[in-house]
Design an enzyme around this catalytic site. Structure first.
Site, mmCIF file in Angstrom:
data_model
loop_
_atom_site.group_PDB
_atom_site.id
_atom_site.type_symbol
_atom_site.label_atom_id
_atom_site.label_comp_id
_atom_site.label_asym_id
_atom_site.label_seq_id
_atom_site.Cartn_x
_atom_site.Cartn_y
_atom_site.Cartn_z
ATOM 1 N N HIS A 75 1.617 -6.048 5.868
ATOM 2 C CA HIS A 75 2.730 -5.528 5.084
ATOM 3 C C HIS A 75 3.940 -6.439 5.301
ATOM 4 O O HIS A 75 4.214 -6.874 6.414
ATOM 5 C CB HIS A 75 3.085 -4.109 5.533
ATOM 6 C CG HIS A 75 2.080 -3.078 5.139
ATOM 7 N ND1 HIS A 75 1.893 -2.680 3.840
ATOM 8 C CD2 HIS A 75 1.203 -2.357 5.893
ATOM 9 C CE1 HIS A 75 0.949 -1.754 3.797
ATOM 10 N NE2 HIS A 75 0.501 -1.550 5.029
ATOM 11 N N CYS A 123 -3.342 -4.264 2.329
ATOM 12 C CA CYS A 123 -3.831 -3.136 3.112
ATOM 13 C C CYS A 123 -4.838 -2.319 2.295
ATOM 14 O O CYS A 123 -5.947 -2.783 2.065
ATOM 15 C CB CYS A 123 -2.665 -2.284 3.615
ATOM 16 S SG CYS A 123 -3.094 -1.238 5.024
#
Length: 470
Positions: free
Chosen positions: A419, A328
């Site tokens: 994630h 991310c």
């Protein structure tokens, strides 16, 4: 209307999230329809519900403990810190720019009606709602703006269990002092004190619990032992353990940059003792793999990487062939440039990245929040996790796209928006294989850990605590 029980703490990190999860599973095991609730959560450890909405990771785990589908009503307000004096407000799963821009003390009037509505709707639907507080109810400077501790307890008429982390020391002073800071109406809700994370022989505690009850009229209803059964928690407690700081790592370790605004750090718990959180180039030396984790303030954390010298150390490691993974915000840092034309992070409109991936990222005003499953073209593995990001990333000719919009590779450097990638056991094994490392002994499944925690915590509590709710 259902009944409510609430876990509050004398301090932050007293184990409230853990105890709440244990109570949710114990009540579910006893046949109750149970739901967790935390009115306001301040954490950058967040996840995504099946509806594609954002909520605190601890409440997602508590929903699993209760065996119910995660619902943003269980965490109606999520505050995601962006700086020491600024946080993004996520209201019922979506960013509220209007409330984010308000001064702290002006937010209550806008947030409390949503908290009330979420709380009462859960009480109407479930037999028991297990409520988690935040910080401490003794913070009298915050009493007027409270929407998460005693105001919620009074609204739900919840019996309150007040927990103290006895491993820190001073528990009886913490409990007595907190009791003194409460109003008579608030004290009337206290059902018991919990001494949490106790090591040793509980018989040696006497006569302190009896003395405390004589002072307050409140009994000690549980002495919960220190449990070595990890759960994802809102503040990423796992990263503070000895194993995560670096245990016996003679055969190599995985370095994870300890960014000032790190997010979702609990997703790296499967690395176990192989993980070492690093903040200086010297600590990075000898790493067999490097991870740049997510960040709530990507540009600011990238500046910190450069200021500490870690940016150069990561770049040198990558050029030396060490596997590097960015997740991310970490993915965005590995690219060529980060643009923020809408001021999403409130900083510079354009900053150069580390240039290890031929990617450009532009922050969009709207946030992507979704559960995601895809097949990695490199390994052929199907992986699942979740995405939470403002960034929209485009690929240049120098990088290989392994999953469009989600996973890229350039030599030994990889970046992903997913994630939880390393929470997929097969991918974790492959990643560690690239580093010449073997996976640590696997964690039991989350469900098995929740059952074990519920059994241990339940055995440590006065049985009337649960019996009164059933």
């Amino acid at each position: 209307m259902g009944r409510a029980i609430m876990v509050q703490g004398c301090t932050s990190s007293a184990g409230k999230s853990y105890l709440t999860a244990a109570l949710c599973r114990a009540l579910s095991n006893a046949g109750a329809r149970v739901a967790p609730f935390k009115a306001q959560n301040m954490s950058n450890n967040a996840g995504v519900t099946p509806a594609g909405l954002e909520m605190g990771r601890a409440q997602l785990v508590q929903a699993a403990a209760a065996r119910v589908t995660p619902d943003v009503r269980m965490n109606p307000v999520l505050l995601k810190p962006e700086a020491d004096t600024r946080s993004q407000v996520v209201l019922l799963g979506q960013v509220s720019r209007e409330i984010t821009d308000l001064p702290w003390r002006e937010r209550k009037a806008h947030l409390w009606p949503h908290v009330q509505g979420a709380l009462h709707s859960l009480l109407d639907e479930f037999d028991v709602v297990v409520i988690e507080g935040a910080g401490s109810p003794a913070e009298v400077n915050l009493r007027a703006s409270d929407i998460v501790n005693m105001r919620v307890a009074l609204e739900a008429r919840a019996g309150v269990l007040l927990a103290s982390d006895i491993d820190r020391g001073g528990s009886f002073a913490h409990l007595l002092g907190t009791w003194h800071c409460l109003t008579p109406e608030e004290r009337a809700l206290l059902r018991g004190f919990i001494l949490n994370r106790f090591r040793g022989d509980a018989r040696l505690l006497s006569p302190a619990p009896e003395w405390l009850e004589a002072q307050t009229g409140v009994p000690t209803v549980g002495v919960v032992p220190m449990l070595d059964i990890p759960l994802p928690e809102e503040d990423g407690v796992w990263a503070e353990t000895g194993a995560a700081r670096g245990g016996d790592q003679d055969d190599g370790f995985v370095a994870i940059a300890r960014l000032p605004r790190v997010s979702n750090l609990d997703e790296f718990a499967p690395l176990g003792p192989l993980a070492r959180w690093v903040a200086t180039p010297a600590e990075l030396a000898g790493a067999r793999a490097v991870i740049l984790p997510g960040s709530k303030s990507t540009a600011a954390d990238l500046a910190w990487l450069r200021a500490t010298g870690l940016a150069g150390a990561v770049t040198r490691a990558a050029h030396a062939g060490v596997p590097v993974l960015g997740v991310c915000g970490g993915l965005q840092m590995l690219g060529r440039v980060i643009r923020d034309p809408h001021g999403v992070e409130g900083g510079a409109h354009e900053v150069p990245g580390l240039g290890l991936l031929d990617l450009d990222t532009t922050f969009a005003p709207d946030k992507t929040t979704t559960l995601t499953t895809f097949t990695d073209a490199e390994t052929g593995l199907t992986v699942q996790g979740y995405e939470i990001h403002h960034g929209q990333t485009g690929a240049g000719a120098g990088v290989q796209t392994l999953a469009p919009g989600r996973l890229w590779r350039q030599g030994n450097v990889r970046g992903t928006y997913l994630h939880g990638l390393l929470e997929n056991p097969a991918y974790l094994e492959r990643f560690l294989g690239w580093a010449g490392l073997r996976p640590p002994a696997g964690l039991d499944s989350l469900d098995a850990r929740l059952d074990a925690i519920a059994a241990r915590v339940g055995a440590a509590l006065d049985p009337r605590v649960l019996e009164d709710l059933l």
